[in-house]
Scaffold this active site. Sequence first.
Site, short mmCIF file in Angstrom:
data_model
loop_
_atom_site.label_atom_id
_atom_site.label_comp_id
_atom_site.label_asym_id
_atom_site.label_seq_id
_atom_site.Cartn_x
_atom_site.Cartn_y
_atom_site.Cartn_z
N ASP A 20 0.85 -1.22 0.00
CA ASP A 20 0.00 0.00 0.00
C ASP A 20 0.87 1.25 0.00
O ASP A 20 0.50 2.29 -0.54
CB ASP A 20 -0.84 0.08 1.28
CG ASP A 20 -2.00 -0.88 1.34
OD1 ASP A 20 -2.06 -1.82 0.53
OD2 ASP A 20 -2.86 -0.69 2.22
N VAL A 103 -4.71 4.76 0.21
CA VAL A 103 -4.90 3.50 -0.51
C VAL A 103 -5.46 2.49 0.48
O VAL A 103 -5.12 2.53 1.67
CB VAL A 103 -3.57 2.99 -1.12
CG1 VAL A 103 -3.64 1.52 -1.49
CG2 VAL A 103 -3.22 3.80 -2.37
N CYS A 104 -6.34 1.61 -0.01
CA CYS A 104 -6.83 0.48 0.79
C CYS A 104 -7.57 1.01 2.03
O CYS A 104 -8.31 2.00 1.95
CB CYS A 104 -5.63 -0.42 1.12
SG CYS A 104 -6.02 -2.09 1.64
N THR A 105 -7.35 0.40 3.19
CA THR A 105 -8.04 0.84 4.41
C THR A 105 -7.46 2.13 4.97
O THR A 105 -7.91 2.59 6.03
CB THR A 105 -7.96 -0.26 5.49
OG1 THR A 105 -6.61 -0.71 5.60
CG2 THR A 105 -8.83 -1.45 5.11
N GLY A 153 -8.55 1.74 -4.05
CA GLY A 153 -9.08 0.51 -3.47
C GLY A 153 -7.98 -0.31 -2.81
O GLY A 153 -6.95 0.22 -2.40
#
Lengths: 228, 228
Positions: A20, A103-105, A153
Amino acid sequence: MAEPEFLIVEAIYPGMTQLDFTAPHTIFSRIPGARVVVASEPGGPIESDGGLVFAGARRMAEIERCDLLFVPGGYAATEAANDQAFMREFRRLALTARYLTSVCTGSLILGAAGLLKGRRAACHWGWRHLLPLFGAIPDPARVVRDGNIVTGGGVTAGIDFALVVAAEIGGDALAQSLQLALEYAPAPPFDAGRPETAPPEVLAAVKARMAPQLAERAAAAERAAARL
Amino acid sequence: MAEPEFLIVEAIYPGMTQLDFTAPHTIFSRIPGARVVVASEPGGPIESDGGLVFAGARRMAEIERCDLLFVPGGYAATEAANDQAFMREFRRLALTARYLTSVCTGSLILGAAGLLKGRRAACHWGWRHLLPLFGAIPDPARVVRDGNIVTGGGVTAGIDFALVVAAEIGGDALAQSLQLALEYAPAPPFDAGRPETAPPEVLAAVKARMAPQLAERAAAAERAAARL
């Protein structure tokens, strides 16, 4: 007079998912005229998931401002969202930034900082449903832009995300030259990258593996949201 | 009796392209039953391109054997290929390994170790033509398998490459579950990832930027090849 440099601060924390962080870093660090500073709340070495240790992060408190603030995700994202010292510095830097990105969580951290109220955001498919806890609107797109907020995502979306950011900062030709230099013409050996396309038994196995973490992380996200 | 673990050694060196290393590491470190050891010739911290410093690499000389040997690429790959101490340890480990693998210009290191004679291999598009110096057959595919040798193309090909390796070691369902967990459903914002698809002016600009390095690296590759 020289152009003032465009300052990108990457805010990292223990347990982040290293890809990430490292995929966007590869692209950000190649943007001409941009300076990238890697920072954590205490500064110093940071251990990511998968065991890689990054040395030399600056202390967030030492950084006055930035043009773009970036935060990666990871299983530890909801832990970071409950780390008062980290979140205080993160919010302070966010107020100085022209772009807020994740990015991501990592979007759960933006949310916990109160930055996503009424805004659309991306997140890893397995944790995206937690975004409304922070008043955010989950968006399943791979890269989501809502005003000055750009979110990617899950994990590998960081490449697509960072190319979108590079195009925003330096223009399409710059982003295309970075894509070519990184030979980004993906050819996944399977079509299993999204819940909608993965074989059902693969999806079931991944969900089963995530289940215990999901319960714990949802509770942590609720604690962080209660502070907003 | 427990299954013996599958030992993956990632051989890194100063100036490597960090994403060549970190993308496969993300996938390798999530393969159940595999143990991943990051090692450099002297051990200790290693600075990659883009300024990221990785702490805690083991000394290659301390590692007796491995099942899979992996080497990333980078502008410094031809320098590593001329580093006698690194290459001595690399060749020693290669002789113990069941699989020999690389991403990007890492295949030039496999070549300089004398491991690619008459074998097909992938490489970054900009440096692929150097492979024949080592008796290798350049292959433009994103992931190339020739016997026990698995090589990936430039930088981001490391994701596709590592999923192919994961499928080989642990089966298709494992690779698919990793792809899903990493949400690897790429959606590049441009179609500029290969010389054949990039806008001509973008290709010309990237080639012009690479030209001085190319001359220097080609000379270094020739020096390494002369030792074979």
